[in-house]
Design a protein around this motif. Structure first.
Motif, PDB file in Angstrom:
ATOM      1  N   PRO A  26       0.792  -1.238   0.000  1.00 33.84           N
ATOM      2  CA  PRO A  26       0.000   0.000   0.000  1.00 33.84           C
ATOM      3  C   PRO A  26       0.819   1.279   0.000  1.00 33.84           C
ATOM      4  CG  PRO A  26      -0.069  -1.078   2.156  1.00 33.84           C
ATOM      5  CD  PRO A  26       0.564  -2.043   1.215  1.00 33.84           C
ATOM      6  N   ASN A  27       1.990   1.255   0.575  1.00 32.54           N
ATOM      7  CA  ASN A  27       2.783   2.485   0.695  1.00 32.54           C
ATOM      8  C   ASN A  27       3.738   2.705  -0.479  1.00 32.54           C
ATOM      9  OD1 ASN A  27       1.707   3.313   3.238  1.00 32.54           O
ATOM     10  ND2 ASN A  27       2.917   1.712   4.210  1.00 32.54           N
ATOM     11  N   GLN A  28       3.722   1.793  -1.438  1.00 33.45           N
ATOM     12  CA  GLN A  28       4.551   1.968  -2.632  1.00 33.45           C
ATOM     13  C   GLN A  28       4.021   3.155  -3.453  1.00 33.45           C
ATOM     14  OE1 GLN A  28       7.335   0.548  -3.750  1.00 33.45           O
ATOM     15  NE2 GLN A  28       7.304   1.857  -5.554  1.00 33.45           N
ATOM     16  N   GLU A  29       4.903   4.061  -3.851  1.00 29.37           N
ATOM     17  CA  GLU A  29       4.506   5.231  -4.635  1.00 29.37           C
ATOM     18  C   GLU A  29       4.698   4.972  -6.123  1.00 29.37           C
ATOM     19  OE1 GLU A  29       6.477   8.752  -3.305  1.00 29.37           O
ATOM     20  OE2 GLU A  29       5.294   8.877  -1.448  1.00 29.37           O
ATOM     21  N   VAL A  30       3.741   5.456  -6.916  1.00 27.57           N
ATOM     22  CA  VAL A  30       3.839   5.377  -8.377  1.00 27.57           C
ATOM     23  C   VAL A  30       3.606   6.770  -8.949  1.00 27.57           C
ATOM     24  CG1 VAL A  30       3.106   2.969  -8.530  1.00 27.57           C
ATOM     25  CG2 VAL A  30       1.395   4.776  -8.572  1.00 27.57           C
ATOM     26  N   ARG A  31       4.142   6.986 -10.139  1.00 27.54           N
ATOM     27  CA  ARG A  31       3.991   8.274 -10.802  1.00 27.54           C
ATOM     28  C   ARG A  31       2.655   8.335 -11.502  1.00 27.54           C
ATOM     29  NH1 ARG A  31       6.568  13.066  -9.914  1.00 27.54           N
ATOM     30  NH2 ARG A  31       6.541  14.379 -11.783  1.00 27.54           N
ATOM     31  N   LEU A  32       1.826   9.307 -11.152  1.00 27.89           N
ATOM     32  CA  LEU A  32       0.522   9.488 -11.764  1.00 27.89           C
ATOM     33  C   LEU A  32       0.460  10.897 -12.324  1.00 27.89           C
ATOM     34  CD1 LEU A  32      -2.096   7.865 -12.176  1.00 27.89           C
ATOM     35  CD2 LEU A  32      -3.019   9.003 -10.151  1.00 27.89           C
ATOM     36  N   LEU A  33       0.578  11.000 -13.644  1.00 27.89           N
ATOM     37  CA  LEU A  33       0.637  12.292 -14.327  1.00 27.89           C
ATOM     38  C   LEU A  33       1.832  13.099 -13.836  1.00 27.89           C
ATOM     39  CD1 LEU A  33      -3.185  13.172 -14.514  1.00 27.89           C
ATOM     40  CD2 LEU A  33      -1.745  12.128 -16.263  1.00 27.89           C
ATOM     41  N   PHE A  34       1.588  14.139 -12.996  1.00 24.76           N
ATOM     42  CA  PHE A  34       2.675  15.045 -12.612  1.00 24.76           C
ATOM     43  C   PHE A  34       3.113  14.902 -11.156  1.00 24.76           C
ATOM     44  CE2 PHE A  34       0.009  17.199 -15.828  1.00 24.76           C
ATOM     45  CZ  PHE A  34       0.915  17.179 -16.879  1.00 24.76           C
ATOM     46  N   PHE A  35       2.581  13.913 -10.456  1.00 22.66           N
ATOM     47  CA  PHE A  35       2.942  13.773  -9.040  1.00 22.66           C
ATOM     48  C   PHE A  35       2.915  12.306  -8.641  1.00 22.66           C
ATOM     49  CE2 PHE A  35      -1.512  14.812  -9.618  1.00 22.66           C
ATOM     50  CZ  PHE A  35      -2.167  13.809  -8.931  1.00 22.66           C
ATOM     51  N   ASN A  36       3.564  12.014  -7.513  1.00 29.25           N
ATOM     52  CA  ASN A  36       3.596  10.653  -6.969  1.00 29.25           C
ATOM     53  C   ASN A  36       2.403  10.429  -6.048  1.00 29.25           C
ATOM     54  OD1 ASN A  36       5.986  10.146  -8.305  1.00 29.25           O
ATOM     55  ND2 ASN A  36       7.276  10.606  -6.550  1.00 29.25           N
ATOM     56  N   VAL A  37       1.909   9.221  -6.046  1.00 29.35           N
ATOM     57  CA  VAL A  37       0.783   8.878  -5.189  1.00 29.35           C
ATOM     58  C   VAL A  37       0.972   7.451  -4.698  1.00 29.35           C
ATOM     59  CG1 VAL A  37      -0.607   8.081  -7.149  1.00 29.35           C
ATOM     60  CG2 VAL A  37      -1.743   8.765  -5.032  1.00 29.35           C
ATOM     61  N   LYS A  38       0.570   7.185  -3.461  1.00 24.12           N
ATOM     62  CA  LYS A  38       0.685   5.842  -2.902  1.00 24.12           C
ATOM     63  C   LYS A  38      -0.401   4.942  -3.489  1.00 24.12           C
ATOM     64  CE  LYS A  38       2.898   7.125   1.461  1.00 24.12           C
ATOM     65  NZ  LYS A  38       2.831   7.089   2.931  1.00 24.12           N
ATOM     66  N   LEU A  39      -0.072   3.666  -3.598  1.00 25.14           N
ATOM     67  CA  LEU A  39      -1.004   2.719  -4.216  1.00 25.14           C
ATOM     68  C   LEU A  39      -2.322   2.616  -3.448  1.00 25.14           C
ATOM     69  CD1 LEU A  39       1.341  -0.192  -5.354  1.00 25.14           C
ATOM     70  CD2 LEU A  39       0.013   1.323  -6.805  1.00 25.14           C
ATOM     71  N   TRP A  40      -2.264   2.710  -2.118  1.00 18.42           N
ATOM     72  CA  TRP A  40      -3.514   2.567  -1.369  1.00 18.42           C
ATOM     73  C   TRP A  40      -4.451   3.737  -1.630  1.00 18.42           C
ATOM     74  CZ3 TRP A  40      -5.935   5.542   2.265  1.00 18.42           C
ATOM     75  CH2 TRP A  40      -5.187   6.536   2.919  1.00 18.42           C
ATOM     76  N   HIS A  41      -3.900   4.905  -1.985  1.00 18.32           N
ATOM     77  CA  HIS A  41      -4.743   6.042  -2.347  1.00 18.32           C
ATOM     78  C   HIS A  41      -5.520   5.746  -3.630  1.00 18.32           C
ATOM     79  CE1 HIS A  41      -1.802   8.841  -0.001  1.00 18.32           C
ATOM     80  NE2 HIS A  41      -2.698   8.272   0.790  1.00 18.32           N
ATOM     81  N   ILE A  42      -4.827   5.123  -4.586  1.00 19.08           N
ATOM     82  CA  ILE A  42      -5.478   4.770  -5.851  1.00 19.08           C
ATOM     83  C   ILE A  42      -6.586   3.750  -5.605  1.00 19.08           C
ATOM     84  CG2 ILE A  42      -5.141   3.691  -8.106  1.00 19.08           C
ATOM     85  CD1 ILE A  42      -2.291   4.759  -8.103  1.00 19.08           C
ATOM     86  N   GLY A  43      -6.269   2.702  -4.819  1.00 21.27           N
ATOM     87  CA  GLY A  43      -7.255   1.680  -4.530  1.00 21.27           C
ATOM     88  C   GLY A  43      -8.477   2.231  -3.814  1.00 21.27           C
TER      89      GLY A  43
END
Length: 291
Positions: free
Chosen positions: A151-168
């Motif tokens: 969950p705490n792994q960050e990925v690049r989403l457009l112009f900023f990083n976001v944690k996977l659990w935020h996406i889920g």
């Protein structure tokens, strides 16, 4: 390109890529058949879609899986396959093809069952003759699995990083909200079924329990029905030499390899994928290909 070459190229693909190829092929073949033979758009799909009525489903039980190979339009197919491609790459860097297959198809099945349950229990949905198609439940299961496993792994989403659990969390929240606002509440319900499966599978796996083992055994049994029985090899006399050979047993090697994989996965769950060294990433990638 010859048929043999196509088969070779297809065999080299990972499970996510094979599913993408199959889904695209089904869409193209279905569209061509409907057009060339001037058929009604639902003439073929009705045999594979998942009907909302429970007794209709009993007359075509295969539809609990086959509905996932048909899509309502090009955009429906495109976005499902796009997400499956990118999430599949992350998933298969951590686990093998078999685990991916378990999560994907168990997500498809649970999504379909939740769809059926909702349309046969809740008055808001009862009475309408509708059906379910699309790979979204399986895709959502894979996506939420990855989000729940690290969950705490960050990925690049457009112009900023976001944690996977935020996406889920965002995806699940949107599906919950859109049930009452969407013209396709059945699809949203199926997404939630896939999300539940993906989350539960990931959390149990973090605790050392693979809930997909029984499903894998079922798939192996089904696959064995389509394989020709191998001819028995002539009996040979084998002479065993006394003394140690100096080689490690296969079981020892397998246990050692699994311990190393578990240690790497624990490191990912605590510090994220980027914390791995190049050697660890290479080892995990090769292990995933061998499974």
């Amino acid at each position: 390109m010859s048929t043999g070459n196509l088969n070779y190229q297809f065999a080299r693909l990972n499970t996510a890529e094979k599913l993408i190829v199959i889904n695209v092929a089904v869409y193209i073949i279905h569209a061509l058949v409907v057009y060339l033979f001037a058929l009604n758009g639902n003439a073929i799909v009705r045999w594979f879609e998942l009907p909302a009525d429970f007794f209709d489903m009993l007359s075509q039980p295969w539809s609990l899986v086959t509905y996932s190979f048909f899509h309502g339009g090009l955009l429906h197919l495109f976005f499902n396959m796009l997400v499956l491609y990118y999430v599949g790459r992350i998933f298969l860097n951590l686990f093998g093809n078999r685990t991916f297959t378990n999560v994907y198809f168990l997500g498809v099945i649970l999504g379909g069952l939740l769809f059926l349950l909702s349309y046969n229990v809740f008055p808001a949905f009862m009475g309408g003759r509708t059906s379910l198609i699309g790979a979204s439940a399986g895709v959502t299961a894979v996506l939420i699995f990855v989000c729940a496993y690290m969950p705490n792994q960050e990925v690049r989403l457009l112009f900023f990083n976001v944690k996977l659990w935020h996406i889920g969390a965002f995806i699940v929240l949107m599906d919950l909200v859109m049930i009452t606002a969407d013209q396709n509440p059945g699809g949203r319900i199926a997404h939630l079924g896939g999300a539940v499966l993906g989350y539960y599978y990931a959390r149990r796996l973090l605790n050392g329990q693979d809930i997909g083992k029984g499903f894998s055994a079922l798939l192996d049994s089904l696959a064995s029905l389509f394989k020709k029985q191998e001819k028995k090899a002539p009996m040979k006399t084998v002479y065993r030499k006394n003394g140690k050979t100096g080689k490690k047993s296969p079981d020892y090697q397998k246990e050692s390899r699994q311990r190393k994989i578990d240690a790497i996965l624990d490191k990912i769950s605590k510090s994220g994928y980027e914390s791995l060294s190049k050697e660890e990433k290479d080892f995990l990638f090769k292990a995933g290909k061998e499974d």
